[in-house]
Scaffold this active site. Structure first.
Site, PDB file in Angstrom:
ATOM      1  N   HIS A  24       0.812  -1.214   0.000  1.00  0.00           N
ATOM      2  CA  HIS A  24       0.000   0.000   0.000  1.00  0.00           C
ATOM      3  C   HIS A  24       0.841   1.258   0.000  1.00  0.00           C
ATOM      4  O   HIS A  24       1.613   1.480   0.921  1.00  0.00           O
ATOM      5  CB  HIS A  24      -0.931   0.000   1.222  1.00  0.00           C
ATOM      6  CG  HIS A  24      -1.655   1.297   1.400  1.00  0.00           C
ATOM      7  ND1 HIS A  24      -1.575   2.056   2.549  1.00  0.00           N
ATOM      8  CD2 HIS A  24      -2.447   1.994   0.551  1.00  0.00           C
ATOM      9  CE1 HIS A  24      -2.307   3.152   2.405  1.00  0.00           C
ATOM     10  NE2 HIS A  24      -2.835   3.135   1.203  1.00  0.00           N
ATOM     11  N   ILE A  46       5.706   2.679   2.128  1.00  0.00           N
ATOM     12  CA  ILE A  46       5.099   1.509   1.480  1.00  0.00           C
ATOM     13  C   ILE A  46       4.688   0.574   2.619  1.00  0.00           C
ATOM     14  O   ILE A  46       5.542   0.052   3.347  1.00  0.00           O
ATOM     15  CB  ILE A  46       6.101   0.784   0.564  1.00  0.00           C
ATOM     16  CG1 ILE A  46       6.525   1.675  -0.607  1.00  0.00           C
ATOM     17  CG2 ILE A  46       5.507  -0.542   0.068  1.00  0.00           C
ATOM     18  CD1 ILE A  46       5.513   1.871  -1.716  1.00  0.00           C
ATOM     19  N   GLU A  47       3.369   0.404   2.813  1.00  0.00           N
ATOM     20  CA  GLU A  47       2.897  -0.516   3.855  1.00  0.00           C
ATOM     21  C   GLU A  47       2.777  -1.913   3.248  1.00  0.00           C
ATOM     22  O   GLU A  47       2.024  -2.109   2.290  1.00  0.00           O
ATOM     23  CB  GLU A  47       1.534  -0.054   4.396  1.00  0.00           C
ATOM     24  CG  GLU A  47       1.607   1.180   5.271  1.00  0.00           C
ATOM     25  CD  GLU A  47       0.244   1.550   5.842  1.00  0.00           C
ATOM     26  OE1 GLU A  47      -0.735   1.563   5.088  1.00  0.00           O
ATOM     27  OE2 GLU A  47       0.164   1.824   7.052  1.00  0.00           O
ATOM     28  N   ILE A  48       3.535  -2.839   3.805  1.00  0.00           N
ATOM     29  CA  ILE A  48       3.512  -4.223   3.315  1.00  0.00           C
ATOM     30  C   ILE A  48       2.623  -5.023   4.270  1.00  0.00           C
ATOM     31  O   ILE A  48       2.940  -5.154   5.469  1.00  0.00           O
ATOM     32  CB  ILE A  48       4.933  -4.799   3.264  1.00  0.00           C
ATOM     33  CG1 ILE A  48       5.771  -4.029   2.226  1.00  0.00           C
ATOM     34  CG2 ILE A  48       4.909  -6.295   2.931  1.00  0.00           C
ATOM     35  CD1 ILE A  48       7.240  -4.417   2.188  1.00  0.00           C
ATOM     36  N   GLY A  96      -1.438   3.534   8.172  1.00  0.00           N
ATOM     37  CA  GLY A  96      -1.390   4.940   7.734  1.00  0.00           C
ATOM     38  C   GLY A  96      -2.778   5.519   7.544  1.00  0.00           C
ATOM     39  O   GLY A  96      -3.099   6.597   8.042  1.00  0.00           O
TER      40      GLY A  96
END
Ligand SMILES: NC(=O)C1=CN([C@@H]2O[C@H](COP(=O)(O)OP(=O)(O)OC[C@H]3O[C@@H](n4cnc5c(N)ncnc54)[C@H](O)[C@@H]3O)[C@@H](O)[C@H]2O)C=CC1
Ligand SMILES: O=C(O)[C@@H](O)C(=O)[C@H](O)[C@@H](O)CO
Length: 315
Positions: free
Chosen positions: A143, A154-156, A195
């Site tokens: 994301h 960058i949200e993994i 986030g």
């Protein structure tokens, strides 16, 4: 300095997020970027938007042309064509569960057995998206924050079924990209991940304040831009409040302000979409009156300021 990732990336959906990711992979990666979108104006859209994301220089259009001539950027006429030789297939299609579930079934049929599957979704977990897949272990949420060619987060977010090696591959990809992106692994699936949960909590309170005529849209923005915005650009909330406690740190902060904070929390109310009080109209009307409608100049101004803040942050 490690070598840039050489994986070929297929981008499914080239709207706001997809075209920004195209710029990121083309600028910092070394593989081929194949793109597919059902929009009839895809070629024109790419020609008009992508150059400005690839470079600030006047010859940005020539850079795009060269990338296409070299075969680094390929505009595809079908999903199968885009996926055929891709090592990573990244979707940035509509944020609805039906699209997300259907597209991964189609991708599985077209992709190499070794390809990695990433969804750019804002909040639909991989466990929901992968319900019809043959192999849900391949799907991972990756994301971004808009625009991903500039914003580092960058949200993994793996689902319980995601293969842990997919998490390591994605983290490694963005670490090696050399773009300054900051991958963060979220340990458990929760709607909106992290986030957006934080952002939408702020949005709910801001909407409550405008709905009840406590403050205007423009003044909410002024308050954030004059306080939390700069503060959180240099220190996140926990570190900032740790400093707020003075030399005794966050323990003193929590001890000293706990009562006030609890009072604020207890005073906060929910805000519901479609609740009938038409708060959405009030928020939208004030926002449009304050800023007009977003145009290319506003996007360019936003991106230039973001770059300056991030350059300062990285010093
Ligand atoms: N806009 C934002 O600020 C952010 C959006 N996201 C997520 O990224 C995803 C895309 O969002 P946006 O880029 O804003 O949406 P968008 O509406 O700008 O782009 C979506 C694109 O998907 C294309 N599309 C629709 N059906 C398709 C199909 N069957 N095959 C291929 N392409 C198809 C559309 O033509 C359009 O170009 C969503 O899941 C959203 O939640 C994530 C972070 C930020
Ligand atoms: O704020 C962002 O850029 C992302 O975290 C998002 O997912 C957006 O909020 C998106 O949901 C709508 O702009």
């Amino acid at each position: 300095m490690s070598e840039p990732p050489s994986q070929n990336v297929a981008l499914v959906g080239l709207g706001s997020i997809g075209i920004s990711f195209a710029a990121l992979h083309l600028r910092f990666g070394a593989g081929t970027v194949t793109v597919f979108d059902t929009r009839p104006d895809l070629e024109q859209h790419i020609e008009s938007v992508l150059p400005g994301y690839l470079s600030d220089e006047p010859d940005a259009a020539a850079i795009l042309s060269q990338l296409r001539t070299q075969g680094r950027l390929v505009i595809c006429g079908s999903l199968a064509e885009a996926c055929a030789d891709a090592d990573v297939i990244q979707e940035q299609g509509p944020e609805n569960i039906r699209f997300k579930r259907e597209i991964w079934v189609e991708v599985e049929e077209s992709a190499k057995p070794t390809a990695h599957f990433w969804s750019s979704t804002s909040g639909i977990g991989a466990s929901l998206q992968s319900q019809d897949m043959k192999d849900p272990s391949r799907l991972l949420v990756v994301h971004p924050f808009n625009p991903p060619h500039i914003m580092p987060l960058i949200e993994i977010v793996p689902s319980p079924k995601t293969d842990p090696q997919e998490v390591e591959f994605a983290r490694d990809y963005f670490d090696k990209l050399g773009s300054g992106h900051r991958p963060v692994v979220i340990k458990k699936e929760v709607p909106g991940f992290v986030g957006n949960r934080l952002a939408f909590t702020l949005l709910r309170e801001a909407s409550f304040l405008v709905k009840n005529d406590i403050v205007s849209v423009k003044d909410v923005d002024a308050i954030i831009e004059a306080s939390l915005g700069p503060r959180f650009a240099v220190q996140g909330p926990f570190r900032a409040y740790h400093m707020g406690g003075g030399t005794a740190g966050i323990r003193a902060f929590l001890d000293n302000l706990g009562g006030t904070i609890q009072g604020v929390w207890d005073s906060q109310e929910g805000v519901e979409f479609g609740s009938g009080d038409r708060w959405e109209e009030k928020v939208a009307k004030q926002t449009e009156e304050a800023y007009g409608m977003p145009d290319p100049w506003q996007f360019a101004e936003r991106d230039e300021k973001l770059r300056r803040v991030l350059d300062t942050q990285r010093k």
